[in-house]
Design a protein around this motif. Structure first.
Motif, PDB file in Angstrom:
ATOM      1  N   LYS A 239       0.824  -1.220   0.000  1.00  0.00           N
ATOM      2  CA  LYS A 239       0.000   0.000   0.000  1.00  0.00           C
ATOM      3  C   LYS A 239       0.853   1.263   0.000  1.00  0.00           C
ATOM      4  N   GLY A 240       2.167   1.095  -0.132  1.00  0.00           N
ATOM      5  CA  GLY A 240       3.055   2.247  -0.206  1.00  0.00           C
ATOM      6  C   GLY A 240       3.613   2.718   1.116  1.00  0.00           C
ATOM      7  N   ILE A 241       3.412   1.944   2.202  1.00  0.00           N
ATOM      8  CA  ILE A 241       3.953   2.325   3.505  1.00  0.00           C
ATOM      9  C   ILE A 241       5.436   1.912   3.544  1.00  0.00           C
ATOM     10  N   PRO A 242       6.360   2.841   3.858  1.00  0.00           N
ATOM     11  CA  PRO A 242       7.790   2.527   3.788  1.00  0.00           C
ATOM     12  C   PRO A 242       8.300   1.711   4.977  1.00  0.00           C
ATOM     13  N   MET A 243       7.908   0.464   5.019  1.00  0.00           N
ATOM     14  CA  MET A 243       8.316  -0.441   6.096  1.00  0.00           C
ATOM     15  C   MET A 243       9.223  -1.539   5.554  1.00  0.00           C
ATOM     16  N   GLU A 244      10.045  -2.095   6.445  1.00  0.00           N
ATOM     17  CA  GLU A 244      10.814  -3.285   6.134  1.00  0.00           C
ATOM     18  C   GLU A 244      10.829  -4.185   7.367  1.00  0.00           C
ATOM     19  N   TYR A 245      11.156  -5.449   7.133  1.00  0.00           N
ATOM     20  CA  TYR A 245      11.229  -6.428   8.214  1.00  0.00           C
ATOM     21  C   TYR A 245      12.680  -6.796   8.471  1.00  0.00           C
ATOM     22  N   ALA A 246      13.031  -6.976   9.750  1.00  0.00           N
ATOM     23  CA  ALA A 246      14.371  -7.434  10.126  1.00  0.00           C
ATOM     24  C   ALA A 246      14.239  -8.657  11.023  1.00  0.00           C
ATOM     25  N   GLN A 247      14.966  -9.705  10.693  1.00  0.00           N
ATOM     26  CA  GLN A 247      14.957 -10.920  11.505  1.00  0.00           C
ATOM     27  C   GLN A 247      15.975 -10.763  12.631  1.00  0.00           C
ATOM     28  N   PRO A 248      15.542 -10.742  13.899  1.00  0.00           N
ATOM     29  CA  PRO A 248      16.492 -10.579  15.012  1.00  0.00           C
ATOM     30  C   PRO A 248      17.435 -11.775  15.117  1.00  0.00           C
ATOM     31  N   LYS A 249      18.657 -11.518  15.521  1.00  0.00           N
ATOM     32  CA  LYS A 249      19.639 -12.604  15.636  1.00  0.00           C
ATOM     33  C   LYS A 249      19.233 -13.613  16.707  1.00  0.00           C
ATOM     34  N   GLU A 250      18.452 -13.165  17.708  1.00  0.00           N
ATOM     35  CA  GLU A 250      17.988 -14.084  18.761  1.00  0.00           C
ATOM     36  C   GLU A 250      16.827 -14.952  18.283  1.00  0.00           C
ATOM     37  N   GLY A 251      16.298 -14.619  17.112  1.00  0.00           N
ATOM     38  CA  GLY A 251      15.167 -15.361  16.564  1.00  0.00           C
ATOM     39  C   GLY A 251      13.876 -14.579  16.640  1.00  0.00           C
ATOM     40  N   SER A 252      12.967 -14.881  15.740  1.00  0.00           N
ATOM     41  CA  SER A 252      11.620 -14.325  15.782  1.00  0.00           C
ATOM     42  C   SER A 252      10.723 -15.307  16.525  1.00  0.00           C
ATOM     43  N   VAL A 253       9.460 -14.955  16.701  1.00  0.00           N
ATOM     44  CA  VAL A 253       8.532 -15.799  17.465  1.00  0.00           C
ATOM     45  C   VAL A 253       7.476 -16.380  16.527  1.00  0.00           C
ATOM     46  N   VAL A 254       7.320 -17.687  16.567  1.00  0.00           N
ATOM     47  CA  VAL A 254       6.289 -18.325  15.750  1.00  0.00           C
ATOM     48  C   VAL A 254       4.915 -17.803  16.176  1.00  0.00           C
ATOM     49  N   LEU A 255       4.154 -17.328  15.210  1.00  0.00           N
ATOM     50  CA  LEU A 255       2.801 -16.830  15.469  1.00  0.00           C
ATOM     51  C   LEU A 255       1.852 -17.530  14.508  1.00  0.00           C
ATOM     52  N   MET A 256       1.054 -18.406  15.055  1.00  0.00           N
ATOM     53  CA  MET A 256       0.070 -19.109  14.240  1.00  0.00           C
ATOM     54  C   MET A 256      -1.313 -18.567  14.546  1.00  0.00           C
ATOM     55  N   VAL A 257      -2.068 -18.283  13.504  1.00  0.00           N
ATOM     56  CA  VAL A 257      -3.465 -17.908  13.688  1.00  0.00           C
ATOM     57  C   VAL A 257      -4.281 -19.186  13.620  1.00  0.00           C
ATOM     58  N   GLY A 258      -4.936 -19.497  14.725  1.00  0.00           N
ATOM     59  CA  GLY A 258      -5.745 -20.703  14.786  1.00  0.00           C
ATOM     60  C   GLY A 258      -7.209 -20.390  14.557  1.00  0.00           C
ATOM     61  N   GLN A 259      -7.955 -21.381  14.156  1.00  0.00           N
ATOM     62  CA  GLN A 259      -9.402 -21.212  14.023  1.00  0.00           C
ATOM     63  C   GLN A 259     -10.108 -22.341  14.747  1.00  0.00           C
ATOM     64  N   CYS A 260     -11.225 -21.990  15.348  1.00  0.00           N
ATOM     65  CA  CYS A 260     -12.057 -23.021  15.964  1.00  0.00           C
ATOM     66  C   CYS A 260     -13.515 -22.691  15.740  1.00  0.00           C
ATOM     67  N   VAL A 261     -14.322 -23.714  15.814  1.00  0.00           N
ATOM     68  CA  VAL A 261     -15.775 -23.565  15.752  1.00  0.00           C
ATOM     69  C   VAL A 261     -16.269 -23.369  17.180  1.00  0.00           C
ATOM     70  N   THR A 262     -17.045 -22.327  17.403  1.00  0.00           N
ATOM     71  CA  THR A 262     -17.462 -22.025  18.774  1.00  0.00           C
ATOM     72  C   THR A 262     -18.441 -23.063  19.313  1.00  0.00           C
ATOM     73  N   ALA A 263     -18.311 -23.340  20.597  1.00  0.00           N
ATOM     74  CA  ALA A 263     -19.258 -24.223  21.273  1.00  0.00           C
ATOM     75  C   ALA A 263     -20.603 -23.518  21.386  1.00  0.00           C
ATOM     76  N   ASN A 264     -21.672 -24.292  21.309  1.00  0.00           N
ATOM     77  CA  ASN A 264     -23.040 -23.799  21.517  1.00  0.00           C
ATOM     78  C   ASN A 264     -23.532 -22.868  20.412  1.00  0.00           C
ATOM     79  N   ASN A 265     -22.860 -22.809  19.260  1.00  0.00           N
ATOM     80  CA  ASN A 265     -23.381 -21.941  18.196  1.00  0.00           C
ATOM     81  C   ASN A 265     -24.600 -22.596  17.555  1.00  0.00           C
ATOM     82  N   ASP A 266     -25.391 -21.798  16.841  1.00  0.00           N
ATOM     83  CA  ASP A 266     -26.688 -22.285  16.350  1.00  0.00           C
ATOM     84  C   ASP A 266     -26.625 -22.961  14.971  1.00  0.00           C
ATOM     85  N   ALA A 267     -25.429 -23.128  14.409  1.00  0.00           N
ATOM     86  CA  ALA A 267     -25.293 -23.823  13.123  1.00  0.00           C
ATOM     87  C   ALA A 267     -23.989 -24.611  13.100  1.00  0.00           C
ATOM     88  N   PRO A 268     -23.857 -25.577  14.009  1.00  0.00           N
ATOM     89  CA  PRO A 268     -22.566 -26.262  14.170  1.00  0.00           C
ATOM     90  C   PRO A 268     -22.088 -26.995  12.922  1.00  0.00           C
TER      91      PRO A 268
END
Length: 346
Positions: A239-268
């Motif tokens: 989108k034209g934002i002047p950003m960059e990413y740097a990998q830290p020497k100590e390591g980055s952190v694994v970030l997983m986006v999880g999905q679940c189906v909610t309990a008690n929903n009306d269309a399981p």
């Protein structure tokens, strides 16, 4: 118009009305912005057509979505929710998710994407490292950051923007990696809390609840460095934002986006179909191509050169990526949140 034609017209209208009335609306809680837009444009229409349904996004941070579902757990406001992995583990522990249906696509996923014994599944994965303002760095002739401890460098005084650890996975990840760099662990956060005021704290311009303001703060030159993922940065760069990413020497952190189906929903059953649909190679490829969401299904086939290049880069980031101890974190996180509010973001 004769009686026969009137009857036929009425029957047609009733049939159309009946078909329309059968359309079921599913609500899904997830991040807004680029992620929401890509799902709405490239993934959900195919699901809606196939299952005669309508999918409506309820945008919000993981903490926001969790709070909404927890507040109405007997009648949840969403049928499916996407949460950062640490928050997802809390949701499962609270009984807010139902077990995912045992479908073939679950067997296709990376084993690390099956969360909490199949109560949830990773829908995308990335890593939290260091984002920086490329335009500002070029103007100042600063070298790209290389370490989590760069947040404590005096030259960034008043130019560090840090997400609030109680409400943002990016902020929590950044804090815990700085704590590690100071000699701490998830079971010992004393270095991070006690040394923050004399290291990173003086450099922080603002603690923000989410990353929504970052693009504006980079464009105005207020933000120099901040915790963020390469996927989020890639989307903002597009989108034209002047950003960059740097990998830290100590390591980055694994970030997983999880999905679940909610309990008690009306269309399981239909909610399970939606969850399954988003794990299919078609859907995962669309999200990678249009929203830089790294797939968790290895059968996903990518076609564009930028997407393939990003996958190659991501494999490099994963070489020293860190997986956090969420069992420990979630046990003590309320205490950390309170301490953060009292001693850091006060």
């Amino acid at each position: 118009m004769n009686i026969q034609k009137i009857g036929l017209l009425s029957a047609a209208l009733l049939t159309a009305f009946g078909a329309s009335a059968q359309v079921k609306t599913l609500y899904i809680g997830m991040n807004g912005g680029t992620t929401e837009q890509a799902y709405v444009k490239y993934v959900f229409p195919e699901f809606e057509k196939k299952f005669n349904a309508k999918v409506v996004v309820v945008p919000g941070t993981s903490s926001d979505i969790l709070a909404k579902v927890q507040a109405s757990k007997e009648k949840p406001p969403v049928h499916v929710m996407h949460l950062d992995d640490g928050v997802m583990m809390r949701a499962v522990r609270m009984g807010l998710c139902q077990k995912l249906a045992d479908t073939p696509v679950l067997k296709d996923l990376y084993s690390t994407a099956i969360l909490a014994g199949g109560m949830a599944a990773g829908v995308s994965v990335t890593t939290t490292g260091i984002g920086y303002n490329k335009k500002l760095f070029d103007e100042k002739k600063w070298a790209a950051p290389t370490s989590w401890m760069d947040f404590a460098d005096a030259k960034y005084k008043g130019k560090v923007v840090f997400q609030s650890a109680p409400s943002s996975s990016y902020g929590l990840h950044g804090f815990l990696m700085i704590n590690r760099a100071m000699g701490g662990t998830e079971k010992n956060v004393e270095p991070g809390f006690t040394k923050w005021a004399s290291t990173v704290g003086p450099n922080v311009l603002e603690y923000i609840p989410s990353s929504a303001k970052l693009s504006e703060m980079v464009q105005t030159g207020d933000a120099a460095i901040f915790p963020l993922t390469p996927t989020a940065i890639d989307g903002l760069k597009a989108k034209g934002i002047p950003m960059e990413y740097a990998q830290p020497k100590e390591g980055s952190v694994v970030l997983m986006v999880g999905q679940c189906v909610t309990a008690n929903n009306d269309a399981p059953e239909l909610a399970q179909k939606l969850s399954e649909f988003m794990l299919q190679p078609f859907a995962q490829a669309a999200m990678m191509e249009h929203a830089t969401q790294i797939p968790t299904n290895p059968k996903t086939q990518l076609t564009s050169a930028p997407a393939i290049q990003m996958m190659d880069q991501f494999r490099g980031y994963m070489k020293n990526a860190v997986a956090l101890d969420w069992d420990t974190i979630n046990t003590v996180r309320p205490e950390w949140n309170s301490r953060w509010s009292r001693t850091i973001e006060k």
